[in-house]
Design an enzyme around this catalytic site. Sequence first.
Site: not given
Ligand SMILES: NC(=O)C1=CN([C@@H]2O[C@H](COP(=O)(O)OP(=O)(O)OC[C@H]3O[C@@H](n4cnc5c(N)ncnc54)[C@H](O)[C@@H]3O)[C@@H](O)[C@H]2O)C=CC1
Ligand SMILES: CCCCCC(=O)/C=C/C=C\C/C=C\C/C=C\CCCC(=O)O
Length: 255
Positions: A69, A156, A159
């Site tokens: 974590d 968010y 952060s």
């Molecule tokens: N998918 C998107 O649209 C975008 C994602 N990001 C960033 O990319 C990174 C990866 O996210 P995704 O793969 O998209 O989502 P995801 O939800 O699939 O992955 C996030 C992971 O972080 C883990 N996590 C959560 N809390 C935790 C903790 N306390 N300690 C360790 N692990 C923890 C979760 O278990 C999960 O596997 C994140 O930092 C997210 O903010 C940035 C821009 C866009």
């Molecule tokens: C310019 C900002 C882009 C930031 C993206 C990011 O970092 C991650 C955001 C993650 C979650 C919040 C956004 C979306 C959830 C809202 C709606 C869900 C709709 C589901 C769908 O129709 O696909």
Amino acid sequence: MKPRSTGRNTLRRLAVPLSEVFKVLHLKPSVDIMPQVCLSDVNPHILESTCTELREKYGQDKVHYQVCDVRDDAQVEDLFSKAKSSFSKLDLVVNNAGVVDEQDWLKCIDINLNGVIRGSLQGIKHMKKENGGSGGTIVNVASLAGVVPVSYSPAYAASKHGVVGYTRSWAGHPDMKTNDIRFLCLCPAFAKTEILKTKEGQLLGQKMAEEFMKKTGVMSVDQVTQAFTDLIETPDNSGSVMSVTLQGSKLLFQV
Ligand SMILES: NC(=O)C1=CN([C@@H]2O[C@H](COP(=O)(O)OP(=O)(O)OC[C@H]3O[C@@H](n4cnc5c(N)ncnc54)[C@H](O)[C@@H]3O)[C@@H](O)[C@H]2O)C=CC1
Ligand SMILES: CCCCCC(=O)/C=C/C=C\C/C=C\C/C=C\CCCC(=O)O
């Protein structure tokens, strides 16, 4: 991933305190010269299934994992010391864990920003020459929300702005140059992962988010992976902050 030269760093071993790294970032290591990796996530199920899959493909000894974590100093410290003793040195750290939660905004900041700080400090410690390291690369995953305002998720966005500022600030520190430690930051727009299933209560306006998403579109994970690879394979680019959108990748800052 081939261990191609990245200027100062050759990626022979990866130590990645990373959530679901291969799935999320789709790193594709070559079987013959597969780096050793240490994957980490707070969710043991995600971690075990990803690791089992990877071990079958690339070999048992190549893939280490440990539940961690990123909110817990002791767990992060333990993760890094175990990785360091298994690999003898760390070449790459990717701080990737992140959540969206405007209701529990303290948690959101603690994971997204403090977690990156914890991982970066451990990375620096183990990569420093005085501690037996030989430099390396630290990639912090922010978001486009780290450079633009996002009204449906201010905590968010705060952060992620923090992650961008933190990464650029370390990149400019003279000790990083002396120690060959490179800091990079990736800022993707929406990509198709689990985080998009964030529930309505965790956002300040689901509709706003959906409309925003309609405008920006949603990228494939492969597109983000490609940008990640380009970023780490560019030599001498410490301090680079790269955005990734459906339109392509763009260098936003160079320190
Ligand atoms: N998918 C998107 O649209 C975008 C994602 N990001 C960033 O990319 C990174 C990866 O996210 P995704 O793969 O998209 O989502 P995801 O939800 O699939 O992955 C996030 C992971 O972080 C883990 N996590 C959560 N809390 C935790 C903790 N306390 N300690 C360790 N692990 C923890 C979760 O278990 C999960 O596997 C994140 O930092 C997210 O903010 C940035 C821009 C866009
Ligand atoms: C310019 C900002 C882009 C930031 C993206 C990011 O970092 C991650 C955001 C993650 C979650 C919040 C956004 C979306 C959830 C809202 C709606 C869900 C709709 C589901 C769908 O129709 O696909």
